[in-house]
Write an enzyme that holds these catalytic residues in place. Structure first.
Site, PDB file in Angstrom:
ATOM      1  N   HIS A  50       0.796  -1.235   0.000  1.00  0.00           N
ATOM      2  CA  HIS A  50       0.000   0.000   0.000  1.00  0.00           C
ATOM      3  C   HIS A  50       0.824   1.278   0.000  1.00  0.00           C
ATOM      4  CE1 HIS A  50      -3.975  -1.847   0.833  1.00  0.00           C
ATOM      5  NE2 HIS A  50      -3.240  -2.770   1.441  1.00  0.00           N
ATOM      6  N   LYS A 106      -8.252  13.822   4.509  1.00  0.00           N
ATOM      7  CA  LYS A 106      -7.374  12.651   4.498  1.00  0.00           C
ATOM      8  C   LYS A 106      -6.360  12.842   5.615  1.00  0.00           C
ATOM      9  CE  LYS A 106      -6.433  13.794   0.159  1.00  0.00           C
ATOM     10  NZ  LYS A 106      -6.784  12.543  -0.482  1.00  0.00           N
ATOM     11  N   ARG A 107      -5.512  11.831   5.889  1.00  0.00           N
ATOM     12  CA  ARG A 107      -4.463  12.027   6.891  1.00  0.00           C
ATOM     13  C   ARG A 107      -3.591  13.216   6.526  1.00  0.00           C
ATOM     14  NH1 ARG A 107      -3.637   8.189  11.065  1.00  0.00           N
ATOM     15  NH2 ARG A 107      -1.791   9.414  11.574  1.00  0.00           N
ATOM     16  N   LYS A 120       0.812  14.615   0.956  1.00  0.00           N
ATOM     17  CA  LYS A 120      -0.581  14.891   0.581  1.00  0.00           C
ATOM     18  C   LYS A 120      -0.809  16.388   0.364  1.00  0.00           C
ATOM     19  CE  LYS A 120      -2.323  10.767   2.985  1.00  0.00           C
ATOM     20  NZ  LYS A 120      -2.970   9.933   1.965  1.00  0.00           N
ATOM     21  N   THR A 142      -8.568   6.643  -1.914  1.00  0.00           N
ATOM     22  CA  THR A 142      -9.916   6.091  -2.060  1.00  0.00           C
ATOM     23  C   THR A 142     -10.949   7.186  -1.790  1.00  0.00           C
ATOM     24  OG1 THR A 142      -9.590   5.279   0.196  1.00  0.00           O
ATOM     25  CG2 THR A 142      -9.492   3.652  -1.569  1.00  0.00           C
ATOM     26  N   LYS A 155     -14.718   8.161  -3.494  1.00  0.00           N
ATOM     27  CA  LYS A 155     -15.965   8.450  -2.757  1.00  0.00           C
ATOM     28  C   LYS A 155     -16.527   9.801  -3.184  1.00  0.00           C
ATOM     29  CE  LYS A 155     -13.891   5.920   0.997  1.00  0.00           C
ATOM     30  NZ  LYS A 155     -12.963   6.047   2.133  1.00  0.00           N
TER      31      LYS A 155
END
Ligand code: 26V
Length: 813
Positions: free
Chosen positions: A356, A544-545, A550, A652, A656
């Site tokens: 992952h 998100k985290r 990110k 992911t 969504k």
């Protein structure tokens, strides 16, 4: 489940009275939730038993998905939905003066995961059960899940998550299936008269593993599978010893706490592997308890060992359960008496592994000494696996020491868990096409060259039941009214919506649903955060985290830039925007915590400044979780997926949000690439460096952040606001580290390099949103193409291509 609303109402009132002694009027929301969840569970039990019996009778292959994380969220609404009882219950409750969404709020989120990896496991369980596949989760019952996040003075503070405090309605303790797991001690080997070695343990510490089962309800109750979570407890011997100590000394020395510690909390850092001993204990505890139990059940079937991998598939979610490889070898050899070759064939043919992440700092390695002392027999087996593996490499390519050094499982005093997982499995997969290509061509290149047939891609997916049918019922209803019911079982059929691309009335309906969802979220934010936001503004969402790659900081810099522009020119034409963030930072991740503080500071400034407050608003929602995501996602216009290209394995949340009609603003990274492929150029905003460019910069070291900073006035202006006096820094040094990360330390994640193209893409969004028709059409394109990302398809692919489960529905198209 309830044949009519009236039957439900009657049963509910009766149960309420017998369980709490209260009438509907006297009952609290907590009482009502408790009674309803007990009723639902009670009605599931029959189907749960039947499912297991039918799997046994049909001799179905069972897959066990081993994961340190299952981020399940709340179960009541989702269970009712899959049981087909949602409407009856919803309407019945309204008649009784109650509402289901309010009762659902009484359920604690099962937050047994950090982020994407754990939520993926939860979506997969939903799909397995919905497809009627015999697939079960194996995990740990942490008494504290992911920490609760609070903001104090704009900084993140972590509080323990006591999610089991009021009891957990969905679990069943299975005392009778408890087993023991051993740690430490010394190994003694004895040779029998045939020359075979037998191993015994001396002075090892034994811990009791007690399973708790949670039912996993599939669509239309097709199957009720099991999520089995193991809890660490003292053995009976330990309890006796404790009693003796207490008698002798009048107090107790804390031995029991030590043992129970194994399942006391979830490690909240998914970005930095720390190599903590307790984490290794957790990993072995999961693997050993899970496997002993599975092997025992297999033995009850009375089949030959050679059939093991025909009946059982063991999947490891990242390397965290990688000890499954030596543990299965140990059980098969030491307990069942099989020889090495036979045990190895069984192990390799039953185990498969998903990677992952390619972030090197998140890859697990354990110092040899830690494994040797904690798991002496397991270490011996790992050494033997390594020895034989290196030997086979030598035979393939004698003299290539370099290759052996690169691929070895044990090197430089460390055990590499990814290498152990690849060597011990028959399948290795990445989680999006680009990610798998990077694994094959870069990160795991040498393994790919040695075992090309082992590598494959399985792009992630999400369950459309939780993320569309449950989270956004009005959109789901519009889809059903437009294309019929079939899309619920075959989500790709949502493509039929494309014929409404030019239908103004339909696009208006979509718009109204989105507006309504935005109003609901706005009310929630007002109530919970005391911030009033404008439902007519663009809802721009980054959830998100919190992590450097990110790039929440890039988003923040853009907001600072907009602020500067507005202050310099208050009359500028800009569509009002609400920037919504949700993110937890690992408690020890200093940089990430500073980004949280920065965003909260920006919020304070822009939300109050009379020049900007009607055009830009910033809301950082506390304690991001599955249930919060369910509220935010249906109300989103812009989905921020802005990772440094090559770094986000899949994502992911992007799927969504797409499914709920948000437009992606993203880099060509992870599954964004496949979203782009689905919707085409016209319904997504892409920007920034490509993954090849990023990887080549890393390789050549040719990137110069200072040059970017010095050469671009707009960049310099925002970056300087972190260092010098500004409305954000207010002259203190709080954000100096962020400045240094960008300028002094050469901007590891290329924020400055991508800044301008990001600002341009944002400008385009601001412009396009004003064209309501165009925007709604883009939104429709996203919804219509999102079916491909249903985890039902992902799971069909796993079932057919990795787990070899006959009977898994074949893909059509
Ligand atoms: C690593 C570690 C290492 C230290 C101990 C705790 C811990 C917990 C989790 C992790 C794994 C991080 C990897 C991860 O979550 N990857 C994400 O997986 C998602 C599902 O495949 C994917 O969508 C995301 O892109 C990817 O970042």
């Amino acid at each position: 489940m309830f044949s009519s609303k009236e039957e439900f109402k009657e049963a509910f009132a009766k149960n309420l009275e017998s369980e709490t002694g209260k009438t509907i009027e006297q009952a609290t929301e907590q009482d009502a939730y408790h009674v309803l969840s007990q009723m639902v569970r009670g009605r599931l039990v029959q189907k749960w038993k039947e499912t297991e019996q039918s799997y046994q009778a049909a001799g179905k292959k069972q897959v066990y998905y081993f994961s340190m994380e299952f981020l399940m969220g709340r179960l009541l609404g989702n269970n009712l939905l899959n049981m087909g009882a949602l409407n009856v219950v919803e309407e019945g409750l309204i008649d009784l003066g109650l509402t289901l969404p309010i009762l659902e709020e009484s359920e604690a989120d099962a937050g047994l995961g950090n982020g994407g990896l754990g939520r993926l496991a939860a979506c997969f369980l939903d799909s397995l059960a919905s497809l009627g596949l015999a697939g079960h989760g194996v995990g740990l019952r942490y008494r504290n899940g992911m920490f609760t996040q609070r903001f104090v003075n704009g900084y993140q503070v972590e509080l323990p998550d006591h999610w089991l405090e009021d009891g957990y309605a969905w679990e069943v303790r299975r005392e009778e299936e408890a087993i023991e797991v051993s740690f430490g001690g010394e190994i003694e080997s004895v040779e029998d008269k045939n020359g075979d070695l037998h191993f015994t343990y001396k002075n090892s510490q034994r811990v009791r593993a007690v399973p708790y089962d949670i039912p996993v309800v599939g669509d239309q109750e097709k199957a009720v599978n099991t999520l089995r979570l193991w809890s660490a407890e003292p053995t009976e011997e330990d309890l006796l010893a404790k009693a003796q100590i207490e008698q002798a000394y009048g107090n107790y020395i804390g031995h029991q706490r030590h043992l129970e510690e194994i399942t006391s909390f979830l490690y909240p850092d998914d970005s930095n592997e720390e190599g903590k001993k307790l984490r290794l204990k957790q990993e072995y505890f999961l693997v050993s308890a899970g496997l002993q139990n599975i092997v025992q059940k297999y033995k009850d079937l009375d089949l030959p060992w050679s059939d093991f991998s025909k009946r059982i598939a063991l999947h490891i979610n990242d390397t965290h359960p990688a000890l499954i490889v030596p543990e299965l070898m140990r059980i098969l050899m030491d307990v069942e008496g099989l020889g090495w070759e036979e045990a190895w064939t069984i192990t390799q043919s039953s185990v498969s592994y998903t990677n992952h992440t390619t972030l090197s700092e998140a890859l697990e390695t354990w110092p040899v000494e830690v494994i040797r002392t904690l798991l002496p027999r397991i270490f011996m087996i790992i050494e033997e696996i390594n020895e034989r593996f290196c030997q086979s490499l030598w035979e393939q390519d004698p003299g290539d020491f370099d290759r052996i050094a690169k691929l070895a499982i044990i090197a430089d005093g460390n055990v590499k868990m990814a290498h152990l997982s690849i060597v011990g499995s028959h399948s290795v997969n990445g989680v999006a096409r680009l990610h798998t290509e990077i694994l094959k061509n870069r990160e795991m290149k040498h393994f790919y060259e040695a075992f090309p047939e082992r590598f494959n891609n399985k792009t992630n997916g999400i369950t459309h039941r939780r993320w569309l049918l449950h989270a956004n019922p009005s959109l789901a209803e519009l889809i059903t009214n437009t294309v019929g019911e079939e899309w619920k079982r075959e989500p790709r059929l949502m493509k039929q919506l494309l014929s409404y691309r030019e239908d103004g009335a339909f696009l208006d309906e979509l718009h109204h649903i989105k507006q309504h969802n935005k109003e609901n979220l706005a009310q929630w934010i007002e109530k919970d955060h005391g911030i009033s936001i404008d439902p007519n503004s663009i809802f721009d969402v980054h959830i998100k985290r919190l992590h450097g790659y990110k790039r929440q900081l890039l988003n923040a810099l853009h907001i600072m830039h907009l602020y500067n522009e507005l202050k310099a020119n208050p009359g500028i034409d800009m569509t009002p925007r609400t920037f919504i963030f949700g993110a937890k930072a690992a408690p020890g991740y200093y940089f990430a915590k500073k980004v949280i503080k920065l965003i909260n500071t920006i919020a304070e400034v822009v939300n109050q400044d009379p020049v900007t407050k009607d055009t830009i608003k910033v809301v950082f929602m506390e304690d991001y979780s599955v249930s919060l995501a369910e509220k935010i996602i249906p109300a989103t216009n812009v989905s921020e997926q802005i990772s440094t290209a090559s770094k986000e394995a899949s994502g992911t949340g992007n799927m969504k949000l797409m499914m709920n009609g948000a437009i992606t603003l993203g880099t060509m990274d992870g599954a964004n690439v496949e979203i782009h492929e689905e919707v085409g150029n016209d319904a997504i905003y892409t920007f920034g460096l490509s993954s090849e460019e990023v990887l080549s910069y890393y390789h050549t070291g040719a990137y110069d952040a200072k040059e970017m900073y010095e050469g671009d006035q707009r960049i310099r202006r925002v970056v300087d606001q972190l260092f010098h006096y500004s409305p954000f820094s207010k002259g203190d040094t709080t954000f100096h580290e962020l400045y240094h990360a960008l300028v002094t330390n050469n901007d590891e994640y290329f924020l400055l390099k991508d800044f301008n193209s990001y600002v341009e893409a944002q400008k385009e969004i601001s412009h396009d949103y004003a064209n309501r028709r165009k925007w709604n059409e883009m939104s429709l394109m996203n919804i219509a193409h999102s079916g491909r990302f249903s985890s039902d398809y992902t799971i069909e692919n796993y079932a057919n291509e990795i787990w070899n489960m006959s009977g898994a529905k074949l893909l059509n198209g």
